[in-house]
Design a protein around this motif. Structure first.
Motif, PDB file in Angstrom:
ATOM      1  N   ARG A  93       0.851  -1.192   0.000  1.00 27.05           N
ATOM      2  CA  ARG A  93       0.000   0.000   0.000  1.00 27.05           C
ATOM      3  C   ARG A  93       0.880   1.233   0.000  1.00 27.05           C
ATOM      4  O   ARG A  93       1.917   1.263   0.674  1.00 27.05           O
ATOM      5  N   VAL A  94       0.470   2.229  -0.781  1.00 28.52           N
ATOM      6  CA  VAL A  94       1.210   3.485  -0.848  1.00 28.52           C
ATOM      7  C   VAL A  94       0.255   4.632  -0.548  1.00 28.52           C
ATOM      8  O   VAL A  94      -0.974   4.468  -0.587  1.00 28.52           O
ATOM      9  N   ALA A  96      -0.844   8.896  -1.260  1.00 30.68           N
ATOM     10  CA  ALA A  96      -1.168   9.650  -2.467  1.00 30.68           C
ATOM     11  C   ALA A  96       0.080  10.071  -3.239  1.00 30.68           C
ATOM     12  O   ALA A  96       0.019  10.296  -4.456  1.00 30.68           O
ATOM     13  N   GLU A  97       1.220  10.186  -2.558  1.00 30.19           N
ATOM     14  CA  GLU A  97       2.476  10.576  -3.212  1.00 30.19           C
ATOM     15  C   GLU A  97       3.249   9.366  -3.735  1.00 30.19           C
ATOM     16  O   GLU A  97       4.297   9.518  -4.362  1.00 30.19           O
ATOM     17  N   GLY A  98       2.787   8.166  -3.441  1.00 34.98           N
ATOM     18  CA  GLY A  98       3.466   6.971  -3.908  1.00 34.98           C
ATOM     19  C   GLY A  98       4.460   6.390  -2.924  1.00 34.98           C
ATOM     20  O   GLY A  98       5.140   5.420  -3.238  1.00 34.98           O
ATOM     21  N   ASP A  99       4.559   6.985  -1.715  1.00 37.81           N
ATOM     22  CA  ASP A  99       5.460   6.454  -0.688  1.00 37.81           C
ATOM     23  C   ASP A  99       4.789   5.305   0.043  1.00 37.81           C
ATOM     24  O   ASP A  99       3.571   5.268   0.195  1.00 37.81           O
ATOM     25  N   GLU A 100       5.601   4.355   0.507  1.00 36.03           N
ATOM     26  CA  GLU A 100       5.052   3.187   1.194  1.00 36.03           C
ATOM     27  C   GLU A 100       4.251   3.608   2.419  1.00 36.03           C
ATOM     28  O   GLU A 100       4.677   4.460   3.196  1.00 36.03           O
ATOM     29  N   ALA A 101       3.079   2.999   2.582  1.00 39.93           N
ATOM     30  CA  ALA A 101       2.192   3.326   3.693  1.00 39.93           C
ATOM     31  C   ALA A 101       1.907   2.062   4.492  1.00 39.93           C
ATOM     32  O   ALA A 101       1.998   0.943   3.967  1.00 39.93           O
ATOM     33  N   PRO A 102       1.544   2.213   5.779  1.00 43.02           N
ATOM     34  CA  PRO A 102       1.215   1.036   6.602  1.00 43.02           C
ATOM     35  C   PRO A 102       0.045   0.264   5.990  1.00 43.02           C
ATOM     36  O   PRO A 102      -0.884   0.863   5.438  1.00 43.02           O
ATOM     37  N   LEU A 115      -8.005   1.889  -4.613  1.00 38.67           N
ATOM     38  CA  LEU A 115      -7.529   1.756  -5.993  1.00 38.67           C
ATOM     39  C   LEU A 115      -6.429   0.707  -6.022  1.00 38.67           C
ATOM     40  O   LEU A 115      -5.415   0.837  -5.334  1.00 38.67           O
ATOM     41  N   VAL A 116      -6.633  -0.362  -6.803  1.00 35.91           N
ATOM     42  CA  VAL A 116      -5.616  -1.386  -7.017  1.00 35.91           C
ATOM     43  C   VAL A 116      -5.130  -1.222  -8.449  1.00 35.91           C
ATOM     44  O   VAL A 116      -5.921  -1.304  -9.388  1.00 35.91           O
ATOM     45  N   PRO A 143      -8.735   7.957  -0.618  1.00 39.47           N
ATOM     46  CA  PRO A 143      -8.708   6.541  -1.030  1.00 39.47           C
ATOM     47  C   PRO A 143      -7.475   5.820  -0.496  1.00 39.47           C
ATOM     48  O   PRO A 143      -6.463   6.437  -0.139  1.00 39.47           O
ATOM     49  N   LEU A 144      -7.565   4.497  -0.490  1.00 39.28           N
ATOM     50  CA  LEU A 144      -6.428   3.645  -0.206  1.00 39.28           C
ATOM     51  C   LEU A 144      -5.836   3.209  -1.537  1.00 39.28           C
ATOM     52  O   LEU A 144      -6.570   2.856  -2.463  1.00 39.28           O
ATOM     53  N   PHE A 145      -4.512   3.219  -1.646  1.00 39.44           N
ATOM     54  CA  PHE A 145      -3.852   2.894  -2.905  1.00 39.44           C
ATOM     55  C   PHE A 145      -2.987   1.637  -2.728  1.00 39.44           C
ATOM     56  O   PHE A 145      -2.171   1.566  -1.806  1.00 39.44           O
ATOM     57  N   TYR A 146      -3.179   0.673  -3.631  1.00 38.83           N
ATOM     58  CA  TYR A 146      -2.417  -0.573  -3.586  1.00 38.83           C
ATOM     59  C   TYR A 146      -1.787  -0.827  -4.951  1.00 38.83           C
ATOM     60  O   TYR A 146      -2.456  -0.750  -5.978  1.00 38.83           O
ATOM     61  N   GLU A 147      -0.483  -1.148  -4.940  1.00 39.15           N
ATOM     62  CA  GLU A 147       0.203  -1.495  -6.177  1.00 39.15           C
ATOM     63  C   GLU A 147       0.344  -3.008  -6.277  1.00 39.15           C
ATOM     64  O   GLU A 147       0.625  -3.677  -5.280  1.00 39.15           O
ATOM     65  N   THR A 148       0.145  -3.541  -7.480  1.00 39.63           N
ATOM     66  CA  THR A 148       0.386  -4.971  -7.670  1.00 39.63           C
ATOM     67  C   THR A 148       1.878  -5.247  -7.606  1.00 39.63           C
ATOM     68  O   THR A 148       2.706  -4.358  -7.838  1.00 39.63           O
ATOM     69  N   THR A 149       2.219  -6.475  -7.281  1.00 38.33           N
ATOM     70  CA  THR A 149       3.616  -6.876  -7.138  1.00 38.33           C
ATOM     71  C   THR A 149       3.842  -8.201  -7.862  1.00 38.33           C
ATOM     72  O   THR A 149       2.926  -8.759  -8.456  1.00 38.33           O
ATOM     73  N   VAL A 150       5.059  -8.707  -7.773  1.00 38.92           N
ATOM     74  CA  VAL A 150       5.391  -9.963  -8.434  1.00 38.92           C
ATOM     75  C   VAL A 150       4.499 -11.093  -7.946  1.00 38.92           C
ATOM     76  O   VAL A 150       3.981 -11.884  -8.735  1.00 38.92           O
ATOM     77  N   ASP A 151       4.293 -11.195  -6.641  1.00 39.62           N
ATOM     78  CA  ASP A 151       3.517 -12.292  -6.072  1.00 39.62           C
ATOM     79  C   ASP A 151       2.047 -11.956  -5.878  1.00 39.62           C
ATOM     80  O   ASP A 151       1.259 -12.830  -5.520  1.00 39.62           O
ATOM     81  N   ASP A 152       1.673 -10.722  -6.065  1.00 38.27           N
ATOM     82  CA  ASP A 152       0.280 -10.315  -5.854  1.00 38.27           C
ATOM     83  C   ASP A 152      -0.240  -9.633  -7.109  1.00 38.27           C
ATOM     84  O   ASP A 152       0.043  -8.475  -7.376  1.00 38.27           O
ATOM     85  N   LEU A 153      -1.017 -10.361  -7.892  1.00 36.68           N
ATOM     86  CA  LEU A 153      -1.593  -9.789  -9.109  1.00 36.68           C
ATOM     87  C   LEU A 153      -2.695  -8.788  -8.807  1.00 36.68           C
ATOM     88  O   LEU A 153      -3.166  -8.109  -9.710  1.00 36.68           O
TER      89      LEU A 153
END
Length: 433
Positions: A93-94, A96-102, A115-116, A143-153
């Motif tokens: 999760r990041v 709004a600025e794209g920094d890692e969030a808890p 938003l995924v 909103p909560l922002f989530y980026e996909t990763t290698v193991d999480d589509l």
């Protein structure tokens, strides 16, 4: 859950007449046919033990339980991830600025969306800013922002968002990202907004969504209509006996279509988009050989056939306006099946004519439909039902919504009627769905 042993649904085009199990059929398939002895009930019991209809085997995870964050069905190791290899393999999760969030978000009394997105398929800064701006304008929480990763589509990220009790989920990425997020949202009632991006956008195309108006789709989250559509479930059995369940929104397939996807070059796909699949198809056809399958629609008799590919569709349109299965509907609670069984070069010409010309052109006109009513062509056979199970040996490649999913010896697909809530622009026409 759909009752897999519901009352019979007649195929649109009656399946080929039952036949004796061929001498060249795989030993596993012969055993299935012998156990079936003409009875669909015995067929299911003999082939999958306790896995009769919708009753999962003891070693097969229940889809509802599998949606819980601590009991996740992970993608098989041979699935190519729809995300950047440089990203860490965990739910991320990041802010709004794209920094890692808890991963645990702060509580709020306002409605909140998540938003995924696949950072390799969108412009993350622009997208996050616009979603946050329109959410604020609708008096929703940030909103909560989530980026996909290698193991999480995207499925793990979506479940993390559901843990935060979000009121809506937006997804932006390729068809694989949309599939994963939709799988996690199935039967939850939480609306999904598709922000078109990536190569295919197949689900968005089948819903007739605006593919170039990002704002219209984001606004639909906060002020649009919510419409229930069907979604698909595929139960896959590997050669080693392992059983998995995954969702699909558009279609699943076994055989040549999956091989075509495996043979599509990633670099070409990035350069020319969906046209790259033509290259994959050409290279797959060179060594394409038919394989023997045993298949059975729920409530129907067992059949045997030599095929090149079998497609299981929740909806029927492909890129470029091609209608693979023109009568497929995403709201009818039924799965449509296309069995491709061409013989020789003329047979492949028949497949091309059926899909590209007959379905996409002739069926649009009354005179064309009359021509098709008189034509007898077995290169492509169409079926429809509440579910269908297929067995083969050796294992064949499979795909779900355009993503390769390794190989399997059996696949059972069914539809969850109205299983996915979709956010649509206000007043969006749903009469053609």
């Amino acid at each position: 859950m759909v009752d897999a042993m519901a009352a019979p649904d007649e195929p649109r085009d009656d399946a080929e007449s039952p036949e004796q199990t061929p001498a060249d059929a795989p030993e596993e398939v012969k055993a299935d046919a012998a156990a079936a002895d003409g009875s669909s009930e015995h067929f299911h019991a003999a082939r999958l033990g306790d896995d009769v209809g919708d009753r999962p085997r003891k070693d097969a995870p229940d889809p509802k339980e599998a949606a819980e964050p601590d009991d996740v069905i992970h993608q098989p190791e041979d699935v190519s991830p729809d995300s950047s290899e440089e990203l860490p393999g965990k739910t991320q999760r990041v802010d709004a600025e794209g920094d890692e969030a808890p991963i645990d978000a702060e509580d709020t009394q306002k409605k909140r969306a998540a938003l995924v997105y696949n950072p390799t398929k969108v412009e993350p800064e622009t997208l996050r800013a616009r979603v946050a701006e329109l959410a604020a304008g609708a008096d929703w929480a940030e909103p909560l922002f989530y980026e996909t990763t290698v193991d999480d589509l995207g499925d793990d990220a979506t479940r993390a968002a559901l843990d935060e009790k979000v009121d809506a989920v937006l997804v932006a990425g390729g068809d694989g990202t949309v599939r994963a997020v939709a799988e996690a949202l199935t039967s939850t009632g939480v609306p999904l907004t598709i922000v078109p991006s990536g190569t295919g956008n197949l689900l968005a195309r089948n819903l007739n969504l605006p593919l170039t108006d990002t704002d219209a789709m984001i606004r639909a989250t906060f002020e649009g209509d919510v419409h229930a559509i069907d979604t698909g479930i595929a139960r896959i059995r590997r050669a080693d006996g392992e059983i998995e369940e995954h969702g699909f929104s558009v279609m699943a397939g076994m055989g040549l279509d999956a091989a075509m996807i495996q043979n599509t070059r990633d670099d070409l796909k990035k350069q020319v988009g969906w046209v790259a699949y033509v290259d994959g198809a050409a290279r797959s056809l060179v060594g394409a050989k038919p394989f023997r399958v045993m298949y059975q629609l729920n409530g129907h008799r067992l059949h045997s056939a030599k095929v090149h590919s079998v497609l299981f569709a929740n909806c029927g349109a492909l890129q470029g306006g091609v209608a693979l299965i023109p009568d497929a509907s995403i709201v009818d609670g039924r799965i449509d099946v296309a069995v491709l069984q061409p013989t020789g070069v003329l047979g492949w010409l028949g497949v091309w004519r059926s899909i590209v010309w007959d379905n996409s052109v002739l069926r649009k006109f009354r005179a064309g439909r009359r021509v098709l009513e008189r034509r007898k062509d077995t290169s492509v056979r169409y079926l429809r039902g509440t579910g269908i199970e297929l067995a083969t040996a050796p294992a064949q490649p499979i795909e779900l919504d355009g993503d390769e999913f390794g190989e399997a010896t059996r696949i059972y697909t069914r539809i969850v009627p109205g299983g996915l809530a979709i956010a649509l622009p206000k007043g969006h026409d749903v009469s053609t769905l």
